[in-house]
Structures are given as structure tokens and as C-alpha cells.
Design an enzyme around this catalytic site. Structure first.
Site, mmCIF file in Angstrom:
data_model
loop_
_atom_site.group_PDB
_atom_site.id
_atom_site.type_symbol
_atom_site.label_atom_id
_atom_site.label_comp_id
_atom_site.label_asym_id
_atom_site.label_seq_id
_atom_site.Cartn_x
_atom_site.Cartn_y
_atom_site.Cartn_z
ATOM 1 N N TYR A 67 38.473 23.534 51.147
ATOM 2 C CA TYR A 67 39.535 24.512 50.927
ATOM 3 C C TYR A 67 40.926 23.904 51.136
ATOM 4 O O TYR A 67 41.552 23.458 50.178
ATOM 5 C CB TYR A 67 39.337 25.796 51.777
ATOM 6 C CG TYR A 67 40.154 26.922 51.165
ATOM 7 C CD1 TYR A 67 39.598 27.813 50.264
ATOM 8 C CD2 TYR A 67 41.522 27.023 51.405
ATOM 9 C CE1 TYR A 67 40.378 28.789 49.632
ATOM 10 C CE2 TYR A 67 42.306 27.985 50.786
ATOM 11 C CZ TYR A 67 41.724 28.860 49.909
ATOM 12 O OH TYR A 67 42.500 29.804 49.271
ATOM 13 N N ALA B 295 43.990 35.874 41.383
ATOM 14 C CA ALA B 295 43.005 34.824 41.631
ATOM 15 C C ALA B 295 42.288 34.646 40.310
ATOM 16 O O ALA B 295 41.701 35.591 39.788
ATOM 17 C CB ALA B 295 42.035 35.225 42.726
HETATM 18 P P1 NAI Z 1 40.178 39.052 43.507
HETATM 19 O O1 NAI Z 1 39.344 38.235 42.601
HETATM 20 O O2 NAI Z 1 39.547 40.187 44.237
HETATM 21 O O3 NAI Z 1 41.450 39.664 42.689
HETATM 22 C C1 NAI Z 1 42.098 38.960 41.694
HETATM 23 C C2 NAI Z 1 42.997 39.878 40.880
HETATM 24 O O4 NAI Z 1 43.673 39.087 39.889
HETATM 25 C C3 NAI Z 1 42.267 40.984 40.094
HETATM 26 O O5 NAI Z 1 43.075 42.140 40.089
HETATM 27 C C4 NAI Z 1 42.209 40.416 38.667
HETATM 28 O O6 NAI Z 1 42.142 41.404 37.634
HETATM 29 C C5 NAI Z 1 43.531 39.706 38.620
HETATM 30 N N1 NAI Z 1 43.614 38.665 37.583
HETATM 31 C C6 NAI Z 1 42.895 37.519 37.490
HETATM 32 N N2 NAI Z 1 43.297 36.832 36.399
HETATM 33 C C7 NAI Z 1 44.293 37.542 35.811
HETATM 34 C C8 NAI Z 1 45.113 37.364 34.678
HETATM 35 N N3 NAI Z 1 45.026 36.279 33.915
HETATM 36 N N4 NAI Z 1 45.995 38.336 34.371
HETATM 37 C C9 NAI Z 1 46.114 39.464 35.118
HETATM 38 N N5 NAI Z 1 45.375 39.675 36.220
HETATM 39 C C10 NAI Z 1 44.480 38.726 36.565
HETATM 40 O O7 NAI Z 1 40.857 38.018 44.500
HETATM 41 P P2 NAI Z 1 41.365 38.056 46.011
HETATM 42 O O8 NAI Z 1 40.352 37.397 46.875
HETATM 43 O O9 NAI Z 1 41.883 39.393 46.372
HETATM 44 O O10 NAI Z 1 42.578 37.030 45.920
HETATM 45 C C11 NAI Z 1 43.937 37.411 45.782
HETATM 46 C C12 NAI Z 1 44.798 36.365 46.483
HETATM 47 O O11 NAI Z 1 44.473 36.370 47.885
HETATM 48 C C13 NAI Z 1 44.549 34.951 45.983
HETATM 49 O O12 NAI Z 1 45.779 34.237 45.988
HETATM 50 C C14 NAI Z 1 43.631 34.368 47.051
HETATM 51 O O13 NAI Z 1 43.690 32.979 47.132
HETATM 52 C C15 NAI Z 1 44.224 35.034 48.282
HETATM 53 N N6 NAI Z 1 43.355 35.033 49.491
HETATM 54 C C16 NAI Z 1 42.022 35.379 49.419
HETATM 55 C C17 NAI Z 1 41.235 35.326 50.564
HETATM 56 C C18 NAI Z 1 39.781 35.726 50.534
HETATM 57 O O14 NAI Z 1 39.077 35.420 51.491
HETATM 58 N N7 NAI Z 1 39.323 36.399 49.520
HETATM 59 C C19 NAI Z 1 41.796 34.908 51.876
HETATM 60 C C20 NAI Z 1 43.226 34.670 51.844
HETATM 61 C C21 NAI Z 1 43.951 34.686 50.679
#
Ligand code: NAI
Length: 400
Positions: free
Chosen positions: A236, A140
Site C-alpha cells: 500500500y 476510487a
Molecule cells: P468506493 O469504490 O466505495 O467508491 C468509489 C466512488 O467513485 C463510487 O461512487 C464510484 O461510482 C466513483 N467512481 C469511480 N470511477 C468513477 C468515474 N470514472 N467517474 C465518476 N465516478 C467514479 O471507494 P472508497 O473505498 O470509498 O474510496 C474513496 C476514497 O477513499 C479513495 O480515494 C480511497 O483511496 C480512499 N480511502 C479508502 C479506504 C478504504 O479502506 N476503503 C481507506 C482510506 C481512504
């Protein structure tokens, strides 16, 4: 140093090493309490492994299935007098616990969108694991520099076509107000958001991993998506981020084709709305989440990231019977099934109508939201003394 939370809007500028370690330990304990995942993955690459769903996926694979894990993430290391980011400390704690348990765990800190980090990851897999049998894609990010064109794309969180007005909450103060968000003006904004959060980079990863011969026979890959209730559709699912999720989901058949000769398969799992660093940045969503938490907790069906990922692995991705995957009409895994239950959504919709600044504390689980937000950065854990000195200079063992 003594580390206290320093909050700016939906970001906390500091993180606590002991608190984040506690957070990781709690997640490990949960996964262990659920027992071993039969036929689970053994060699796993997690892209976006340091926080949120990616971290929970890594913990589930390691402690539920004794998997060797390589985690890729983009975090700020700790320096003297300057705490690292939460994802840095989480990864340090994870590696330490994995090593104690006799599990292989190494990490790469860098830009996962770049060719260089992909090459570095492939070299590490070749050197240590040979091949991986699961690739979790959980990035993300607000921006991506395209590895082929060099163009820097920035994503936006906006409605498409018309402006969107609805309630939102400042989760720190609990003030509920109306917010109007103007629609995107340029097609470019949509294309940029798709370039950052769509499926192209996932495809690049799988293509390059396959070409390097580091994907095992029967490999699985999974990326995460979100749908949510109608009330958040304009911002969204029908907004710019929704277009990116359409693109991500549309990548599944492309990857299935690519993985056919390995008998491999790709999935998108639609997950539940949860407090993470990414979701707290989306307007309207925090109010929805705080009402959703209230309803789901009352019904005894609340889950956090670790409960979601443990259920995804044990009851969907690695069940013996393929029918257990319960794919929807678009071929997606749905672990947002409890969030989307009619009785849950009806109650949230009712509360949504009633919610005001004055009644928010009673009507919603705004306190639970706040707690989880601070937990993300290692704060509000009863086990930790936040007035005590702590060593901020923590290293991720495999990185140094
Ligand atoms: P988060 O912000 O907690 O985690 C994001 C991760 O991506 C972290 O490990 C970060 O270091 C890494 N990251 C970001 N940019 C990077 C880069 N350029 N290179 C390497 N690593 C990088 O996000 P979250 O919420 O866990 O999201 C993960 C997925 O889950 C996304 O696709 C999001 O859309 C999806 N999602 C999230 C929901 C929510 O309510 N938080 C619900 C359903 C899906």
C-alpha cells in the site's frame, strides 16, 4: 425478479435494491442520531458519491447539516431483468430520502475524469445552487482516460523495488495463504497509477469550478487518503497506490494557493481501513481488516464509513476551533487515529503472526468482514426477504 448474490472473487455481480436502500437508511439514522453539525456545509458537491466514503460524506452533509447535495458517480443503471450496480440503487434511495426530508439532491452519472461531466456539473450548480461551499473528492477507480491527452491510464496495485510476500485471506472461504506479489517492472506502471489515483483530476475539478465562479467564499475541499500499518506498506503506502496518495496529498498546497483569494482551504483526510468495493480488491488488506475489526470492536472503537465521515465533519472539518483539526506533521487530518493507536496496532500485529486457516474464525472478525462485503451490495440485511420478488428497475429520480 428474485435477486441473490452472485459473487466472483472480490466482486458481487448483483445488488439488491431494497437491501441497498436499507443500508442507506441505516446510515441516515446514524447521522440523525448524532444531532446537527454546527456550522456544517450547506451546498455540497460530492465526486464519487454513490458508495463507500463518498456516499457516507453525502449522507452526513445532507442529514447532519441539511445540505443540498449534487453527487457525481459512475454506475450502471438498472434494466429489466438486470439489477443496477449498488451505487445506482444507493443513489436512488438517497435521493428519495433526501427529497422526503425536504432536501435538494441531484446526481450526475458519468465519467468524472472527463471534461464533459465537469461542464455538466458546473451547469447544474449554476442552475440550481449558484455556488457550492464544500467539494468532496472521493473517487476510487482502476482507470482514467486523461481529458487533455486522451491516453487511457490503468492503475496497478504492486510493490516497488522488490517482491512482497505475506499472508492473505480469501474472505469467502477463510483460507489463509501466502501470496507473493512481483514488483512493478516499468516506471510507466507507477506513472499510470499516479495518473488515475493521484491529485491531478482533483486539481482539474477545483480549477474548473473556480474558473466558472461556482465556488463560494470560504469553500472547503477534501480528498481521502490512507496510510495503514507497516505490514501493508510494501503493497500500500510504499507501493504504486502509495505513490498516487503522495501525489494526492501533495496537491493540497497547490489547491490552497488556488483557493487563497476565496479564503478557501483544501484538506486530505486519512481515513480508517474499511470494507469497500475498492479495498476488497487489494491483496493482504482484507486479512488485516478482519483482524483490525476484531480488535477495534473488542475495544469499543470500531467505526464504519458513516461513523468515520460523521466524525470527520463534526469533530474536524466543521469545528469552531481550528486546533480541533489536529493536523499531523504533513498537514493531514487523521480520522485513522483510532486504527493507528499503539495498543490497537500491537494487538493486530500479534494476531497477524498467529492467523491460520484453522484459527481464523476465532482470531479475526472474518464473519464481520463478509457481512460488510455483502452489505455493500444490499445483502445480509435482516429486514429484507431475499427469496421474495423485488422490482429491479429502480431509477435515480433526478436522472430518470
Ligand atoms: P468506493 O469504490 O466505495 O467508491 C468509489 C466512488 O467513485 C463510487 O461512487 C464510484 O461510482 C466513483 N467512481 C469511480 N470511477 C468513477 C468515474 N470514472 N467517474 C465518476 N465516478 C467514479 O471507494 P472508497 O473505498 O470509498 O474510496 C474513496 C476514497 O477513499 C479513495 O480515494 C480511497 O483511496 C480512499 N480511502 C479508502 C479506504 C478504504 O479502506 N476503503 C481507506 C482510506 C481512504
Amino acid at each position: 425478479m428474485i435477486i441473490q448474490p452472485r459473487v466472483r472473487g472480490f466482486i458481487c455481480l448483483t445488488s439488491h435494491p431494497e437491501g441497498t436502500a436499507q443500508n442507506v437508511k441505516n446510515q441516515i439514522d446514524y447521522v440523525k442520531s448524532k444531532g446537527a453539525i454546527a456550522n456544517g456545509p450547506k451546498k455540497v458537491l460530492v465526486i464519487g458519491a454513490s458508495t463507500g466514503f463518498g456516499l457516507a460524506s453525502r449522507i452526513t452533509a445532507a442529514f447532519g447539516s441539511e445540505a443540498a447535495t449534487i453527487g457525481v458517480f459512475f454506475e450502471k443503471p438498472a434494466a429489466e431483468g438486470k439489477p443496477g450496480t449498488a451505487g445506482w440503487y444507493n443513489s436512488a434511495a438517497f435521493e428519495e430520502e433526501a427529497t422526503k426530508a425536504g432536501l435538494y439532491a441531484k446526481s450526475i452519472n458519468g465519467d468524472a475524469f472527463s471534461d464533459e461531466v465537469k461542464k455538466q456539473t458546473i451547469a447544474l450548480i449554476k442552475q440550481d445552487l449558484g455556488q457550492v461551499d464544500l467539494v468532496v473528492y472521493s473517487l476510487a477507480s482502476p482507470r482514467r482516460t486523461h481529458p487533455k491527452t486522451g491516453v487511457a491510464h490503468a492503475s496497478v496495485l504492486k510493490p516497488i523495488g522488490q517482491s512482497f510476500t505475506n499472508k492473505t485471506v480469501d474472505f469467502h472461504s477463510g483460507v489463509v495463504s501466502d501470496i507473493s506479489i512481483q514488483p512493478v517492472e516499468a516506471e510507466d506502471d507507477i506513472a499510470n497509477t499516479v495518473a488515475v489515483m493521484g491529485g491531478e483530476d482533483w486539481k482539474f475539478w477545483i480549477e474548473e469550478l473556480k474558473a466558472a465562479g461556482v465556488l463560494a467564499e470560504g469553500v472547503k475541499t477534501v480528498a481521502y487518503s490512507y496510510i495503514g500499518p507497516e505490514l501493508t506498506y510494501p503493497i500500500y503506502r510504499n507501493g504504486t497506490i502509495g505513490r498516487a496518495k503522495d501525489d494526492l496529498e501533495g496537491t493540497v498546497p497547490v489547491l490552497n494557493d488556488l483557493l487563497k483569494d476565496l479564503n478557501g482551504v483544501s484538506y486530505v483526510s486519512v481515513n480508517k481501513a474499511l470494507v469497500t468495493q475498492s479495498s476488497s480488491a487489494i491483496p493482504v488488506v482484507p486479512l488485516y481488516i478482519s483482524l483490525l475489526y476484531k480488535v477495534m470492536k473488542e475495544k469499543g472503537i470500531h467505526e464504519g464509513t458513516i461513523e468515520q465521515m460523521q466524525r470527520l465533519f463534526s469533530e474536524r472539518l466543521y469545528t469552531a476551533n481550528a486546533n480541533d483539526l489536529q493536523l499531523d506533521e504533513k498537514g493531514r487530518i487523521r480520522v485513522d487515529d483510532w486504527e493507528m493507536r499503539a495498543d490497537v496496532q500491537e494487538e493486530v500485529a500479534k494476531l497477524w503472526e498467529q492467523a491460520t486457516t484453522e484459527n481464523l474464525e476465532q482470531l479475526s472478525d472474518i464473519q464481520g468482514y463478509r457481512d460488510e462485503f455483502f452489505n455493500l451490495f444490499g445483502f445480509n440485511f435482516p429486514e429484507v426477504d431475499y427469496n421474495a420478488e423485488t422490482n429491479e428497475v429502480v431509477t435515480v429520480p433526478s436522472i430518470g
